[in-house]
Design a protein around this motif. Structure first.
Motif, PDB file in Angstrom:
ATOM      1  N   ARG A 196       8.284  22.589   8.286  1.00  0.00           N
ATOM      2  CA  ARG A 196       7.659  22.340   9.573  1.00  0.00           C
ATOM      3  C   ARG A 196       7.490  20.859   9.873  1.00  0.00           C
ATOM      4  NH1 ARG A 196       2.866  26.511  10.044  1.00  0.00           N
ATOM      5  NH2 ARG A 196       3.234  25.997  12.185  1.00  0.00           N
ATOM      6  N   ALA A 197       7.985  19.979   9.026  1.00  0.00           N
ATOM      7  CA  ALA A 197       7.795  18.545   9.242  1.00  0.00           C
ATOM      8  C   ALA A 197       8.612  18.079  10.437  1.00  0.00           C
ATOM      9  CB  ALA A 197       8.186  17.764   7.999  1.00  0.00           C
ATOM     10  N   ASP A 198       8.013  17.214  11.234  1.00  0.00           N
ATOM     11  CA  ASP A 198       8.674  16.680  12.419  1.00  0.00           C
ATOM     12  C   ASP A 198       9.259  15.300  12.185  1.00  0.00           C
ATOM     13  OD1 ASP A 198       7.802  18.917  13.989  1.00  0.00           O
ATOM     14  OD2 ASP A 198       5.817  17.976  14.054  1.00  0.00           O
ATOM     15  N   SER A 199       8.489  14.438  11.504  1.00  0.00           N
ATOM     16  CA  SER A 199       8.964  13.077  11.291  1.00  0.00           C
ATOM     17  C   SER A 199       8.240  12.410  10.130  1.00  0.00           C
ATOM     18  CB  SER A 199       8.789  12.231  12.560  1.00  0.00           C
ATOM     19  OG  SER A 199       7.419  12.073  12.871  1.00  0.00           O
ATOM     20  N   ILE A 200       8.903  11.361   9.651  1.00  0.00           N
ATOM     21  CA  ILE A 200       8.335  10.484   8.629  1.00  0.00           C
ATOM     22  C   ILE A 200       8.433   9.075   9.201  1.00  0.00           C
ATOM     23  CG2 ILE A 200       8.583   9.542   6.307  1.00  0.00           C
ATOM     24  CD1 ILE A 200      10.144  12.157   5.615  1.00  0.00           C
ATOM     25  N   VAL A 201       7.335   8.344   9.144  1.00  0.00           N
ATOM     26  CA  VAL A 201       7.321   6.963   9.624  1.00  0.00           C
ATOM     27  C   VAL A 201       6.954   6.071   8.448  1.00  0.00           C
ATOM     28  CG1 VAL A 201       6.294   5.318  11.245  1.00  0.00           C
ATOM     29  CG2 VAL A 201       6.605   7.722  11.918  1.00  0.00           C
TER      30      VAL A 201
END
Length: 169
Positions: A33-38
């Protein structure tokens, strides 16, 4: 340049004032379910490159330099399986349970000054977790997993191709 600094400070203050959902891992596995990594690297006293790197679940990668400011932005792609592997690694190291600020926590018993920070933010299932890792915190084995994750994010994204340091021009 001064206006840019004022706008950045205003943006940070507005973000800090917002309430955020609890930093707990999403149900059903974060990688699904992860959308993004910053990943953000801050300036130091010397010539550390400072930049913001965004990896999206779709595979899109965006690079924005903070220092030096005239470095052009970059973009690329990563495989979704590589993105998922990073999110899984974050879960294995207990990223969701790390303190938001490493400096001042039990993970930073000894700190030097003028070091950069690396800030990792994971967005998943409407929640996010942000960890500010001050690299002046040393000699703490419990930080190893986080530092390896930070390096792997850079490696998977291929950020080295966009990084310019002022003393190498």
């Amino acid at each position: 340049m001064r206006k840019l600094g004022i706008l950045a400070a205003m943006g940070m203050a507005a973000a800090a004032a917002c309430t955020r959902p609890a930093a707990v891992p999403p149900a059903g596995g974060a990688s699904a379910r992860a959308d993004s990594i910053v990943l953000e690297r801050t300036r130091c006293y010397g010539f550390c490159p400072a930049y913001r790197l965004v990896l999206a679940r779709t595979g899109e990668v965006r690079f924005t330099s903070i220092w030096p400011a005239d470095t052009p932005p970059g973009s690329g792609t990563v495989a979704v399986r590589d993105f998922d592997a990073l999110v899984d690694e974050a879960g294995r190291i207990g990223f969701w349970s790390l303190p938001d600020e490493i400096q001042g926590s039990s993970l930073c018993p000894n700190a030097s000054t003028d070091s950069p920070s690396t800030i990792v933010t994971l967005h998943a299932a409407g929640r996010f977790k942000r960890v500010n890792d001050y690299h002046g915190c040393r000699e703490e084995p419990r930080l190893t997993g986080l530092r390896v994750l930070e390096a792997r994010i850079d490696s998977v994204a291929g950020s080295r191709r966009w990084i310019v340091t002022p003393n190498t021009r």
